[in-house]
Design a protein around this motif. Structure first.
Motif, PDB file in Angstrom:
ATOM      1  N   ALA A  14       0.822  -1.215   0.000  1.00  0.00           N
ATOM      2  CA  ALA A  14       0.000   0.000   0.000  1.00  0.00           C
ATOM      3  C   ALA A  14       0.854   1.261   0.000  1.00  0.00           C
ATOM      4  N   ARG A  15       2.139   1.120   0.330  1.00  0.00           N
ATOM      5  CA  ARG A  15       3.038   2.266   0.397  1.00  0.00           C
ATOM      6  C   ARG A  15       4.411   1.861  -0.124  1.00  0.00           C
ATOM      7  N   PHE A  16       5.017   2.757  -0.893  1.00  0.00           N
ATOM      8  CA  PHE A  16       6.352   2.521  -1.430  1.00  0.00           C
ATOM      9  C   PHE A  16       7.264   3.640  -0.954  1.00  0.00           C
ATOM     10  N   SER A  17       8.462   3.280  -0.510  1.00  0.00           N
ATOM     11  CA  SER A  17       9.478   4.261  -0.120  1.00  0.00           C
ATOM     12  C   SER A  17      10.768   3.955  -0.853  1.00  0.00           C
ATOM     13  N   GLY A  18      11.482   4.994  -1.202  1.00  0.00           N
ATOM     14  CA  GLY A  18      12.756   4.803  -1.879  1.00  0.00           C
ATOM     15  C   GLY A  18      13.662   6.007  -1.714  1.00  0.00           C
ATOM     16  N   PHE A  19      14.968   5.773  -1.862  1.00  0.00           N
ATOM     17  CA  PHE A  19      15.966   6.829  -1.806  1.00  0.00           C
ATOM     18  C   PHE A  19      16.817   6.710  -3.060  1.00  0.00           C
ATOM     19  N   TYR A  20      16.992   7.825  -3.773  1.00  0.00           N
ATOM     20  CA  TYR A  20      17.728   7.811  -5.037  1.00  0.00           C
ATOM     21  C   TYR A  20      18.707   8.977  -5.077  1.00  0.00           C
ATOM     22  N   LYS A  21      19.815   8.763  -5.769  1.00  0.00           N
ATOM     23  CA  LYS A  21      20.748   9.831  -6.115  1.00  0.00           C
ATOM     24  C   LYS A  21      20.684   9.956  -7.632  1.00  0.00           C
ATOM     25  N   ILE A  22      20.177  11.094  -8.082  1.00  0.00           N
ATOM     26  CA  ILE A  22      19.997  11.298  -9.516  1.00  0.00           C
ATOM     27  C   ILE A  22      21.099  12.222 -10.022  1.00  0.00           C
TER      28      ILE A  22
END
Length: 164
Positions: A14-22
């Motif tokens: 029901a929930r998505f979390s993420g960390f990205y370096k673009i």
């Protein structure tokens, strides 16, 4: 480039979390806006909503801008937290906008949602139209030698005439 398949993600959660370096080249900002100094850190939380998705986005980074008064390059910290609704394009044209319609990002494809496009838009919106290096920045003045100004020659002539 972080591409998310929202249909697949929300089949199991029901929930998505993420960390990205673009990287700056993945964001492809127009050069006249400024130059990103290093990768942009993005923390994202996505929840399924009534007509699409709700995205909580936190962006951190820095960009080099040019002061609109003194033309000196300076570094501006990018630090923002936004809540944005992701929706499919409306089927019928909308005649009026409500306040809640201003934070909407339209999805082209739920299976290939490009997070960099959303981050690029938020960075562009956070850049001031007239960036200033300091609040008290002044327009630089050109100090010309007195004899080269328009009235410098006249003043010199008057001084010479008075000394005779």
């Amino acid at each position: 480039m972080p591409t998310l398949n929202l249909k697949e993600i929300f089949k199991t959660t029901a929930r998505f979390s993420g960390f990205y370096k673009i990287k700056p080249e993945e964001l492809d900002l127009p050069p006249e806006l400024g130059e990103l100094k290093g990768p942009v850190e993005v923390e994202v939380q996505i929840e399924k909503a009534l007509r699409g998705y709700e995205v909580h986005l936190s962006i951190k980074g820095s960009i080099e801008l040019e002061c609109s008064r003194c033309l000196t390059p300076f570094i501006k910290d990018l630090e923002s937290t936004e809540t944005i609704r992701l929706e499919n394009y409306p089927e019928k044209p909308s005649i009026s906008l409500n306040a809640q319609d201003l934070n909407v990002f339209f999805l082209e494809d739920e299976e290939n949602f490009n997070l960099a496009d959303l981050v690029r838009e938020q960075i562009i919106l956070s850049i001031p139209t007239k960036p200033l290096c300091r609040v008290d920045c002044q327009i630089p003045t050109l100090e010309e030698p007195e004899e080269e100004t328009r009235f410098g020659v006249l003043k010199k002539f008057i001084q010479t005439k008075n000394s005779l």
